[in-house]
Structures are given as structure tokens and as C-alpha cells.
Design a protein around this motif. Structure first.
Motif, PDB file in Angstrom:
ATOM      1  N   PRO A  23       0.813  -1.220   0.000  1.00 50.28           N
ATOM      2  CA  PRO A  23       0.000   0.000   0.000  1.00 50.28           C
ATOM      3  C   PRO A  23       0.847   1.270   0.000  1.00 50.28           C
ATOM      4  CG  PRO A  23       0.074  -0.943   2.201  1.00 50.28           C
ATOM      5  CD  PRO A  23       0.848  -1.873   1.322  1.00 50.28           C
ATOM      6  N   SER A  24       0.178   2.403  -0.036  1.00 49.92           N
ATOM      7  CA  SER A  24       0.864   3.691   0.051  1.00 49.92           C
ATOM      8  C   SER A  24       0.628   4.287   1.432  1.00 49.92           C
ATOM      9  CB  SER A  24       0.301   4.659  -0.992  1.00 49.92           C
ATOM     10  OG  SER A  24       0.616   4.199  -2.290  1.00 49.92           O
ATOM     11  N   VAL A  25       1.572   5.115   1.878  1.00 51.69           N
ATOM     12  CA  VAL A  25       1.357   5.903   3.092  1.00 51.69           C
ATOM     13  C   VAL A  25       0.679   7.182   2.616  1.00 51.69           C
ATOM     14  CG1 VAL A  25       2.419   7.075   5.054  1.00 51.69           C
ATOM     15  CG2 VAL A  25       3.418   4.939   4.199  1.00 51.69           C
ATOM     16  N   LEU A  26      -0.582   7.369   3.005  1.00 48.44           N
ATOM     17  CA  LEU A  26      -1.382   8.495   2.520  1.00 48.44           C
ATOM     18  C   LEU A  26      -1.527   9.544   3.619  1.00 48.44           C
ATOM     19  CD1 LEU A  26      -3.089   9.120  -0.133  1.00 48.44           C
ATOM     20  CD2 LEU A  26      -5.072   8.360   1.181  1.00 48.44           C
ATOM     21  N   TYR A  27      -1.252  10.801   3.283  1.00 48.69           N
ATOM     22  CA  TYR A  27      -1.407  11.879   4.267  1.00 48.69           C
ATOM     23  C   TYR A  27      -2.890  12.246   4.387  1.00 48.69           C
ATOM     24  CZ  TYR A  27      -0.927  16.180   6.894  1.00 48.69           C
ATOM     25  OH  TYR A  27      -1.044  17.131   7.876  1.00 48.69           O
ATOM     26  N   LEU A 160      -2.163   3.756   5.949  1.00 42.71           N
ATOM     27  CA  LEU A 160      -1.738   2.837   4.883  1.00 42.71           C
ATOM     28  C   LEU A 160      -2.958   2.539   4.020  1.00 42.71           C
ATOM     29  CD1 LEU A 160       0.469   0.295   6.876  1.00 42.71           C
ATOM     30  CD2 LEU A 160       1.250   1.829   5.066  1.00 42.71           C
ATOM     31  N   GLN A 161      -2.864   2.830   2.738  1.00 45.19           N
ATOM     32  CA  GLN A 161      -4.003   2.632   1.831  1.00 45.19           C
ATOM     33  C   GLN A 161      -3.556   2.096   0.484  1.00 45.19           C
ATOM     34  OE1 GLN A 161      -7.674   3.187   1.753  1.00 45.19           O
ATOM     35  NE2 GLN A 161      -7.038   2.714   3.832  1.00 45.19           N
ATOM     36  N   SER A 162      -4.309   1.132  -0.036  1.00 39.94           N
ATOM     37  CA  SER A 162      -4.074   0.679  -1.411  1.00 39.94           C
ATOM     38  C   SER A 162      -4.985   1.484  -2.318  1.00 39.94           C
ATOM     39  CB  SER A 162      -4.398  -0.806  -1.548  1.00 39.94           C
ATOM     40  OG  SER A 162      -3.533  -1.533  -0.699  1.00 39.94           O
ATOM     41  N   LYS A 163      -4.468   1.830  -3.475  1.00 39.31           N
ATOM     42  CA  LYS A 163      -5.275   2.647  -4.398  1.00 39.31           C
ATOM     43  C   LYS A 163      -6.415   1.814  -4.982  1.00 39.31           C
ATOM     44  CE  LYS A 163      -4.854   5.819  -8.265  1.00 39.31           C
ATOM     45  NZ  LYS A 163      -3.961   6.427  -9.256  1.00 39.31           N
ATOM     46  N   PRO A 164      -7.660   2.313  -4.886  1.00 38.31           N
ATOM     47  CA  PRO A 164      -8.782   1.549  -5.443  1.00 38.31           C
ATOM     48  C   PRO A 164      -8.847   1.680  -6.970  1.00 38.31           C
ATOM     49  CG  PRO A 164      -9.565   3.617  -4.520  1.00 38.31           C
ATOM     50  CD  PRO A 164      -8.085   3.578  -4.275  1.00 38.31           C
ATOM     51  N   LYS A 165      -9.667   0.828  -7.593  1.00 34.62           N
ATOM     52  CA  LYS A 165      -9.947   0.989  -9.022  1.00 34.62           C
ATOM     53  C   LYS A 165     -10.876   2.204  -9.171  1.00 34.62           C
ATOM     54  CE  LYS A 165     -11.471  -3.256  -9.268  1.00 34.62           C
ATOM     55  NZ  LYS A 165     -12.077  -4.516  -9.744  1.00 34.62           N
ATOM     56  N   LEU A 166     -11.010   2.712 -10.378  1.00 37.29           N
ATOM     57  CA  LEU A 166     -11.770   3.944 -10.581  1.00 37.29           C
ATOM     58  C   LEU A 166     -12.982   3.712 -11.481  1.00 37.29           C
ATOM     59  CD1 LEU A 166      -8.757   6.404 -11.115  1.00 37.29           C
ATOM     60  CD2 LEU A 166      -9.904   5.791  -8.994  1.00 37.29           C
ATOM     61  N   MET A 167     -14.109   4.266 -11.052  1.00 39.08           N
ATOM     62  CA  MET A 167     -15.361   4.142 -11.795  1.00 39.08           C
ATOM     63  C   MET A 167     -15.957   5.528 -11.983  1.00 39.08           C
ATOM     64  SD  MET A 167     -18.920   2.266 -10.548  1.00 39.08           S
ATOM     65  CE  MET A 167     -18.329   0.578 -10.585  1.00 39.08           C
ATOM     66  N   ARG A 168     -16.593   5.743 -13.138  1.00 37.60           N
ATOM     67  CA  ARG A 168     -17.344   6.991 -13.323  1.00 37.60           C
ATOM     68  C   ARG A 168     -18.794   6.634 -13.634  1.00 37.60           C
ATOM     69  NH1 ARG A 168     -14.920  11.621 -17.021  1.00 37.60           N
ATOM     70  NH2 ARG A 168     -15.143  10.051 -18.663  1.00 37.60           N
ATOM     71  N   ILE A 169     -19.703   7.315 -12.946  1.00 33.83           N
ATOM     72  CA  ILE A 169     -21.130   7.131 -13.202  1.00 33.83           C
ATOM     73  C   ILE A 169     -21.678   8.461 -13.709  1.00 33.83           C
ATOM     74  CG2 ILE A 169     -23.391   6.633 -12.172  1.00 33.83           C
ATOM     75  CD1 ILE A 169     -21.985   4.794 -10.160  1.00 33.83           C
ATOM     76  N   ASN A 170     -22.124   8.472 -14.962  1.00 31.37           N
ATOM     77  CA  ASN A 170     -22.642   9.698 -15.578  1.00 31.37           C
ATOM     78  C   ASN A 170     -24.166   9.687 -15.554  1.00 31.37           C
ATOM     79  OD1 ASN A 170     -19.960  10.584 -16.669  1.00 31.37           O
ATOM     80  ND2 ASN A 170     -20.170   8.659 -17.795  1.00 31.37           N
ATOM     81  N   VAL A 171     -24.741  10.790 -15.099  1.00 32.99           N
ATOM     82  CA  VAL A 171     -26.202  10.941 -15.152  1.00 32.99           C
ATOM     83  C   VAL A 171     -26.465  12.232 -15.927  1.00 32.99           C
ATOM     84  CG1 VAL A 171     -28.357  11.038 -13.857  1.00 32.99           C
ATOM     85  CG2 VAL A 171     -26.377   9.866 -12.860  1.00 32.99           C
ATOM     86  N   ASP A 172     -27.049  12.086 -17.112  1.00 34.15           N
ATOM     87  CA  ASP A 172     -27.299  13.248 -17.970  1.00 34.15           C
ATOM     88  C   ASP A 172     -28.785  13.475 -18.177  1.00 34.15           C
ATOM     89  OD1 ASP A 172     -24.670  14.369 -18.954  1.00 34.15           O
ATOM     90  OD2 ASP A 172     -24.364  12.236 -19.387  1.00 34.15           O
ATOM     91  N   GLY A 173     -29.140  14.730 -18.454  1.00 34.60           N
ATOM     92  CA  GLY A 173     -30.544  15.055 -18.716  1.00 34.60           C
ATOM     93  C   GLY A 173     -31.149  15.864 -17.585  1.00 34.60           C
TER      94      GLY A 173
END
Length: 466
Positions: A23-27, A160-173
Motif C-alpha cells: 500500500p501507500s502511506v497516505l497523508y 496505509l491505503q491501497s489505491k482503489p480501481k476507478l469508476m465513473r457514473i454519468n447521469v445526464d438530462g
């Protein structure tokens, strides 16, 4: 050419050290604490003879265990009283400012951070509470942590944190009338399930999201955790900057100009790549209501509980157990189902906009006979504002009870519990078995849908009443 996501930009500026193959040491910029998950952490520090590393970066309040009536009196429930007192003692011992009962800034931790201007874009926030994801609405990385991690942050201001995967949720209209941000998030949950974003940091984007107020955005990020996400976030924009400006702990003068310039760089670059992406249309969303025992078990108010044939065979036992607990049948319509309690509050929907919306709807109306209606503001500041605007008088005239700030009936940890077998329309975030009290039955909905149910005494389509 940079091709970073919003998450990458914040994460990269907060990594103190990357551990090889680990993991990374995250501030951590700010650490919120409350009475439930902090006692063991403080005990751990004492055992090791350690101080709190940066007490000025810790914000403490009492929210989960506090009564929402007669806060000036000693707390009746013994466990609650001990937890609130222990927080008081620990904050005094370790030099942390506490917004405890009676303090004008006391309230639900995820309500007071934003309203005080503590929550700002581009930062990292943690709290021993899963709904810390709320603060991500400001374009920050915010997530809940466990008790041992609370101790780690108190001791080092890092995690201590591992970087998560990334998701984008788009809501249009454009959203239809009577449809709110709570309906957006319940709709997304119904589409991707309560585990659909497990292991991901989720960025919410699209024109329907950008059109929302800050308080409405907080509702969406608050419930990102209910999809299994590590955190939820929305890129900051003029709506964000206007909201933060002038708040008590917001930057001022030249410091504001400097910060604003930084904040304006916080967005996902056009060619940024996400591990997964979803697209939804705002027009497809109707007022939502849950029928089951997780927040992903939701339907549009005119829909029906799924038929057994619509459920994957592996999910059938859990589905059947869930609707049995709720006293519902497969294929049943919930529209018209009687309601016993209405709870408007929690870190999801207890802000001033929520209360204004409810007051505007119930003005001149009366709650249905036999329905108990609790409206619980998210903080002392929200409570004061509600009184200043006359919202308390409108609610009182309609037969609703405006209580004092706290987590209240969101969870069965204080005196505000829903009796066994009773149906409660709740604006909170969870409908697990026993969440609001042993054998209580919870249906999650927006404040508008809850207010409509209070007035009619049953689940109804708020669009027919607005």
C-alpha cells in the motif's frame, strides 16, 4: 498531456511514500471523530504513551448516541452516556476541540464538516464512520476507516491505503418533477446493486449531477458507500466554490484566491481513463422506494416488488428472506402500502434544504392519523436556521415533531427506535434488518416522498401531490 482522473490528482499529492508491492502511506488532511469508534483508539494511544500527532487537524463531535429530546439533561441510556462522556474526557486529555452537546456547532459529523467550511476540495478526509464518503461531494477523497486505523491517524496523521480501481457514473438530462438527488442514488443502486461498486472510487458526473446543489450532491456521495464503493466524489465547480466561501473555517483573503486557483484544476482530464463507466438518463428516474433489506433493493414508486422469475437463482434465498422480513410478497405493488412512522433526518437528508423541501410540501396540510413523524436536523446550525425561517412552526402545525440534532432513528443506537413490525419511511441510508430497531421495517425514500407518506398515511407517488 495529462490524462489524470480527479481521484488521481488528489491521491498523487497526498502519497507520502509508496511501499514496494504494497500500500501507500497516505497523508490525511482532516480527521473527524465521534463517540462510537474513537474510545478504543484513544486507549491504544495511552497504552503506547503516544500523543495525538496533530490535534488541530482533528474535529470531534457527539452524534450517534445522543438523545434528540432534552439534550440539556443527563443521557438516560447508560451505554450512550458512557460513550459521550468518554469522548469528552479523551478530547480534554489529548487537546482536541470537541463540539459536544450544547455546543452551537454540535451535530452529525458529516453535516457539520461542510457547513463549517472544514470540508474543502482537493483534501483527504477520514472518520471511523462509513458515510464519510459524503465529503467527497466537494471534490475530495473521503472514506470511512476502522478503529485501528483511527488510532493510526491520531498517532501519525497518515494511513496505509491501497489505491482503489476507478469508476465513473454519468447521469445526464433533466430530472422530472418530484424527483430528487436521493432518487438518483437509489435508482443507481437499483441498477448496479449494493455491491456494484465494490473496490472502486466512484466519480459522479454528467449534466444532471452538475445541476444539483451542494447539499443534494452530498446525498449522492453519502450513499456511494451503499454500492460498496470505497468513496464517492464529484468534481468541484462554481456551485462548490460559492458554497464554501465565507464559511467559518474556509480560507479568506489572499489565501482564498490561492486555494481557488488550485481547486479549479480539480477535474478529470478529457482523456482520463476509468476502469469502469456507467451512463444513466435523468428522465428514466422516478421517485424511488426500497422494498427489501439492502439499499439496492429499490423500485420506482409505480413499480412492483420483483417476481421470483426476475431474480437470479443464486440470489433467491436472500431475496425471499428479505421480503418475508418486510412482510411483502413478490410481484406486489408498494404504492398504497400503509406507513406507521416517518423519519426525516440522518447524514443523508437532514440539511436545511431537506427541511425546507419538507416544510414547503406540508405547509397547510396535516399528517395522517396514526403516523408518527420525526424531523431531526443534522446540526445545531440547521436547527437554528429552521427556527429562524419558521420551519419549526410549519412542521408543528402539520403534526410533525422537530427534534434536536443527532443520528437519531437512522440506527438503533440511541433512544429513537422504530417498534418491532412497524413500517417506517426513512430518509436515511440503510434498511438492513433491525437497523432502526429490532424487527423494524424500513423503506428508504427522499424527504419529499417521506413527507407525502406522512400526509397520506401510505406510500404514494409524490408527483401527484406536488
Amino acid at each position: 498531456m495529462s490524462n489524470k482522473t480527479l481521484f488521481d490528482k488528489i491521491w498523487d499529492t497526498h502519497v507520502v511514500k509508496k511501499i514496494q508491492d504494497g500500500p501507500s502511506v497516505l497523508y490525511i488532511d482532516r480527521h473527524f471523530i465521534h463517540e462510537v469508534t474513537s474510545p478504543q483508539a484513544f486507549k491504544g494511544l495511552e497504552k503506547r504513551g503516544l500523543p495525538v500527532f496533530r490535534p488541530k487537524q482533528v474535529v470531534a463531535t457527539a452524534d450517534h448516541n445522543v438523545p434528540t429530546l432534552h439534550q440539556e439533561l443527563p443521557i438516560k441510556e447508560e451505554l450512550s452516556r458512557i460513550q459521550v462522556q468518554t469522548l469528552k474526557d479523551n478530547c480534554a486529555k489529548f487537546g482536541i476541540e470537541l463540539y459536544g452537546l450544547g455546543h452551537p456547532f454540535q451535530g452529525i459529523v458529516h453535516v457539520i464538516g461542510p457547513e463549517l467550511g472544514v470540508t474543502q476540495p482537493g483534501c483527504t478526509y477520514v472518520c471511523g464512520d462509513s458515510h464519510t464518503s459524503t465529503h467527497g461531494a466537494f471534490g475530495s477523497i473521503a472514506f470511512g476507516i476502522g478503529t485501528s486505523e483511527v488510532e493510526m491517524v491520531l498517532a501519525t496523521q497518515c494511513l496505509l491505503q491501497s489505491k482503489p480501481k476507478l469508476m465513473r457514473i454519468n447521469v445526464d438530462g433533466t430530472l422530472g418533477k418530484g424527483v430528487t438527488s436521493k432518487d438518483i442514488v437509489l435508482y443507481i443502486l437499483s441498477q448496479i446493486s449494493a455491491s456494484g461498486a465494490t473496490g472502486y472510487a466512484v466519480e459522479f458526473a454528467g449534466s444532471a449531477i452538475r445541476a444539483l446543489s451542494m447539499e443534494a450532491r452530498m446525498t449522492i456521495c453519502n450513499m456511494s458507500i451503499e454500492m460498496g464503493a470505497r468513496c464517492g466524489m464529484i468534481a468541484p465547480d462554481e456551485t462548490t466554490f460559492t458554497y464554501v466561501k465565507g464559511r467559518k473555517f474556509a480560507p479568506q483573503g489572499a489565501e482564498w484566491d490561492k486555494k481557488l486557483a488550485e481547486w479549479k484544476t480539480l477535474f478529470s482530464d478529457e482523456d482520463a481513463v476509468f476502469d469502469k463507466e456507467y451512463n444513466f438518463k435523468a428522465e428514466d428516474i422516478e421517485p424511488m422506494i426500497t422494498y427489501g433489506t439492502n439499499p439496492g433493493m429499490g423500485i420506482g414508486v409505480t413499480g412492483h416488488v420483483p417476481e421470483l422469475s426476475e431474480i437470479k437463482s443464486g440470489d433467491l434465498p436472500a431475496f425471499e428472506k428479505s421480503i418475508q422480513y418486510m412482510g411483502l410478497a413478490a410481484g406486489e405493488h408498494i404504492l398504497g402500502h400503509p406507513v406507521d412512522y416517518v423519519f426525516i433526518g440522518s447524514c443523508t437528508n437532514s440539511r436545511i434544504e431537506d427541511l425546507r423541501q419538507v416544510a414547503a410540501f406540508v405547509k397547510g396540510k396535516q399528517k395522517a392519523e396514526g403516523v408518527t413523524c420525526w424531523v431531526v436536523p443534522g446540526s445545531k446550525q440547521v436547527e437554528a436556521q429552521a427556527k429562524e425561517e419558521g420551519i419549526d412552526k410549519i412542521l408543528e402545525a402539520a403534526g410533525f415533531q422537530l427534534r434536536q440534532p443527532g443520528c437519531s432513528a437512522c440506527l438503533g443506537m440511541n433512544e429513537d427506535k422504530i417498534p418491532a413490525g412497524k413500517y417506517c419511511i426513512s430518509t436515511s441510508n440503510r434498511n438492513f434488518e433491525g437497523r432502526q430497531g429490532p424487527n423494524a421495517r424500513t423503506m428508504l425514500a427522499s424527504p419529499l416522498m417521506a413527507a407525502a407518506a406522512a400526509v397520506t398515511g401510505k406510500v404514494c407517488d409524490v408527483r401527484e401531490l406536488v
